[in-house]
Design an enzyme around this catalytic site. Structure first.
Site, mmCIF file in Angstrom:
data_model
loop_
_atom_site.group_PDB
_atom_site.id
_atom_site.type_symbol
_atom_site.label_atom_id
_atom_site.label_comp_id
_atom_site.label_asym_id
_atom_site.label_seq_id
_atom_site.Cartn_x
_atom_site.Cartn_y
_atom_site.Cartn_z
ATOM 1 N N ASP A 10 13.773 -22.891 -58.311
ATOM 2 C CA ASP A 10 12.764 -23.189 -59.326
ATOM 3 C C ASP A 10 11.500 -23.648 -58.592
ATOM 4 O O ASP A 10 11.434 -23.606 -57.348
ATOM 5 C CB ASP A 10 13.291 -24.198 -60.362
ATOM 6 C CG ASP A 10 13.314 -25.642 -59.874
ATOM 7 O OD1 ASP A 10 13.056 -25.873 -58.667
ATOM 8 O OD2 ASP A 10 13.588 -26.546 -60.686
ATOM 9 N N HIS A 11 10.509 -24.098 -59.350
ATOM 10 C CA HIS A 11 9.232 -24.497 -58.737
ATOM 11 C C HIS A 11 9.398 -25.665 -57.764
ATOM 12 O O HIS A 11 8.687 -25.736 -56.768
ATOM 13 C CB HIS A 11 8.225 -24.865 -59.833
ATOM 14 C CG HIS A 11 8.730 -25.907 -60.779
ATOM 15 N ND1 HIS A 11 9.734 -25.633 -61.704
ATOM 16 C CD2 HIS A 11 8.436 -27.219 -60.928
ATOM 17 C CE1 HIS A 11 9.998 -26.734 -62.387
ATOM 18 N NE2 HIS A 11 9.232 -27.702 -61.927
ATOM 19 N N CYS A 67 16.150 -26.413 -55.860
ATOM 20 C CA CYS A 67 15.331 -26.985 -56.924
ATOM 21 C C CYS A 67 14.768 -28.286 -56.367
ATOM 22 O O CYS A 67 14.812 -28.500 -55.142
ATOM 23 C CB CYS A 67 16.119 -27.141 -58.235
ATOM 24 S SG CYS A 67 17.447 -28.362 -58.215
ATOM 25 N N THR A 69 15.802 -31.459 -56.600
ATOM 26 C CA THR A 69 16.864 -32.278 -56.003
ATOM 27 C C THR A 69 17.977 -31.441 -55.374
ATOM 28 O O THR A 69 18.779 -31.980 -54.599
ATOM 29 C CB THR A 69 17.531 -33.149 -57.074
ATOM 30 O OG1 THR A 69 18.025 -32.267 -58.098
ATOM 31 C CG2 THR A 69 16.546 -34.139 -57.681
ATOM 32 N N VAL A 71 20.308 -30.616 -57.207
ATOM 33 C CA VAL A 71 21.429 -30.965 -58.088
ATOM 34 C C VAL A 71 21.457 -30.083 -59.330
ATOM 35 O O VAL A 71 22.499 -29.514 -59.685
ATOM 36 C CB VAL A 71 21.373 -32.457 -58.491
ATOM 37 C CG1 VAL A 71 22.463 -32.778 -59.499
ATOM 38 C CG2 VAL A 71 21.508 -33.340 -57.256
ATOM 39 N N GLY A 72 20.314 -29.961 -60.002
ATOM 40 C CA GLY A 72 20.288 -29.181 -61.247
ATOM 41 C C GLY A 72 20.754 -27.753 -61.022
ATOM 42 O O GLY A 72 21.600 -27.238 -61.780
ATOM 43 N N HIS A 100 36.478 -25.940 -46.177
ATOM 44 C CA HIS A 100 37.525 -26.458 -47.068
ATOM 45 C C HIS A 100 37.422 -25.947 -48.503
ATOM 46 O O HIS A 100 38.441 -25.778 -49.158
ATOM 47 C CB HIS A 100 37.492 -27.991 -47.085
ATOM 48 C CG HIS A 100 38.010 -28.591 -45.808
ATOM 49 N ND1 HIS A 100 38.199 -29.942 -45.639
ATOM 50 C CD2 HIS A 100 38.377 -28.008 -44.637
ATOM 51 C CE1 HIS A 100 38.673 -30.172 -44.415
ATOM 52 N NE2 HIS A 100 38.780 -29.016 -43.774
ATOM 53 N N ASN A 101 36.211 -25.746 -48.996
ATOM 54 C CA ASN A 101 36.042 -25.333 -50.402
ATOM 55 C C ASN A 101 35.755 -23.851 -50.535
ATOM 56 O O ASN A 101 35.618 -23.349 -51.646
ATOM 57 C CB ASN A 101 34.894 -26.101 -51.074
ATOM 58 C CG ASN A 101 34.900 -27.580 -50.802
ATOM 59 O OD1 ASN A 101 33.895 -28.146 -50.359
ATOM 60 N ND2 ASN A 101 36.025 -28.234 -51.038
ATOM 61 N N ARG A 111 12.577 -31.604 -52.735
ATOM 62 C CA ARG A 111 11.970 -32.932 -52.704
ATOM 63 C C ARG A 111 12.866 -33.918 -51.964
ATOM 64 O O ARG A 111 12.621 -35.125 -51.995
ATOM 65 C CB ARG A 111 11.697 -33.407 -54.139
ATOM 66 C CG ARG A 111 10.721 -32.495 -54.871
ATOM 67 C CD ARG A 111 10.621 -32.820 -56.358
ATOM 68 N NE ARG A 111 9.775 -31.827 -57.028
ATOM 69 C CZ ARG A 111 9.873 -31.512 -58.315
ATOM 70 N NH1 ARG A 111 10.765 -32.109 -59.085
ATOM 71 N NH2 ARG A 111 9.069 -30.598 -58.842
ATOM 72 N N ARG A 134 46.234 -24.833 -46.476
ATOM 73 C CA ARG A 134 46.377 -25.709 -47.648
ATOM 74 C C ARG A 134 45.138 -25.670 -48.533
ATOM 75 O O ARG A 134 45.213 -25.940 -49.737
ATOM 76 C CB ARG A 134 46.674 -27.139 -47.217
ATOM 77 C CG ARG A 134 45.521 -27.839 -46.524
ATOM 78 C CD ARG A 134 45.932 -29.186 -45.933
ATOM 79 N NE ARG A 134 44.814 -29.926 -45.387
ATOM 80 C CZ ARG A 134 44.243 -29.685 -44.200
ATOM 81 N NH1 ARG A 134 44.699 -28.689 -43.446
ATOM 82 N NH2 ARG A 134 43.229 -30.403 -43.769
ATOM 83 N N HIS A 135 43.996 -25.300 -47.940
ATOM 84 C CA HIS A 135 42.765 -25.255 -48.727
ATOM 85 C C HIS A 135 42.762 -24.069 -49.704
ATOM 86 O O HIS A 135 42.097 -24.126 -50.733
ATOM 87 C CB HIS A 135 41.552 -25.199 -47.803
ATOM 88 C CG HIS A 135 41.495 -26.372 -46.882
ATOM 89 N ND1 HIS A 135 41.301 -27.662 -47.341
ATOM 90 C CD2 HIS A 135 41.664 -26.472 -45.537
ATOM 91 C CE1 HIS A 135 41.335 -28.495 -46.320
ATOM 92 N NE2 HIS A 135 41.559 -27.802 -45.210
HETATM 93 C C1 RB5 Z 1 11.977 -29.892 -61.916
HETATM 94 O O1 RB5 Z 1 10.940 -30.796 -62.087
HETATM 95 C C2 RB5 Z 1 13.237 -30.620 -61.477
HETATM 96 O O2 RB5 Z 1 13.778 -31.310 -62.535
HETATM 97 C C3 RB5 Z 1 14.217 -29.646 -60.886
HETATM 98 O O3 RB5 Z 1 13.644 -28.978 -59.816
HETATM 99 C C4 RB5 Z 1 15.502 -30.222 -60.339
HETATM 100 O O4 RB5 Z 1 15.237 -31.287 -59.475
HETATM 101 C C5 RB5 Z 1 16.549 -30.531 -61.293
HETATM 102 O O5 RB5 Z 1 17.656 -30.926 -60.921
#
Ligand code: RB5
Length: 153
Positions: A10-11, A67, A69, A71-72, A100-101, A111, A134-135
């Site tokens: 993403d951005h 992205c 983080t 995470v998303g 392992h995964n 960021r 085992r994995h």
């Molecule tokens: C976008 O601003 C931000 O929320 C996205 O890039 C990401 O960090 C979400 O997990």
């Protein structure tokens, strides 16, 4: 590596994707860039779909996803059957999620990590191999959870 690497961002991850893409291209590793292609705001769940589909269909070997983080886009990727995505900002995890995964998607935060660390994460991920043993049983149980979700909800 026989098949290309799928890239998606993403951005918030765009600039890191570009840095990693340049690194891979310089090393002669083929990539397929599924966007985004600039810093205009887009939604990370949308950006996970095409690169992850390419991996599940066998068109690409791995997905590298970005992205803000990491995470998303990892949450989105892990909702796709057949994807085992790990959001990493340390080299140990990037290596062991392959070993392992049998992870097939590495997610990073534009960021969170700089381009130097991202390249080390990518190197660790791409050069490690699944250990099996085992994995394998545990990875099969991940697929069993996906099958349960398909049939019970
Ligand atoms: C976008 O601003 C931000 O929320 C996205 O890039 C990401 O960090 C979400 O997990």
């Amino acid at each position: 590596m026989d098949k290309p690497i799928a890239l998606g961002a993403d951005h918030g991850g765009f600039e890191l994707k570009e840095a990693v893409k340049l690194y891979l291209e310089e090393r002669g590793i083929a990539c397929h860039d599924y966007g985004c292609y600039n810093t205009e705001s887009v939604d990370y769940p949308d950006m996970a779909l095409a690169p992850c589909d390419a991996v599940v269909k066998g068109e690409c070997r791995f997905a590298l996803l970005f992205c803000g983080t990491g995470v998303g886009i990892s949450i989105a990727a892990n909702k796709i059957n057949g994807i085992r995505a790990c959001c990493c900002s340390d080299v140990f995890s990037a290596k062991y999620t392959r070993m392992h995964n049998d992870a097939n998607a590495l997610c990073m935060g534009g960021r969170v990590v700089g381009s130097g660390l991202a390249i080390e994460l990518v190197d660790a991920f791409l050069s490690a191999s699944f250990e099996g043993g085992r994995h394998s049983r545990r990875v099969e149980k991940l697929a069993a959870i996906e099958a349960r979700e398909r049939t019970t909800r």
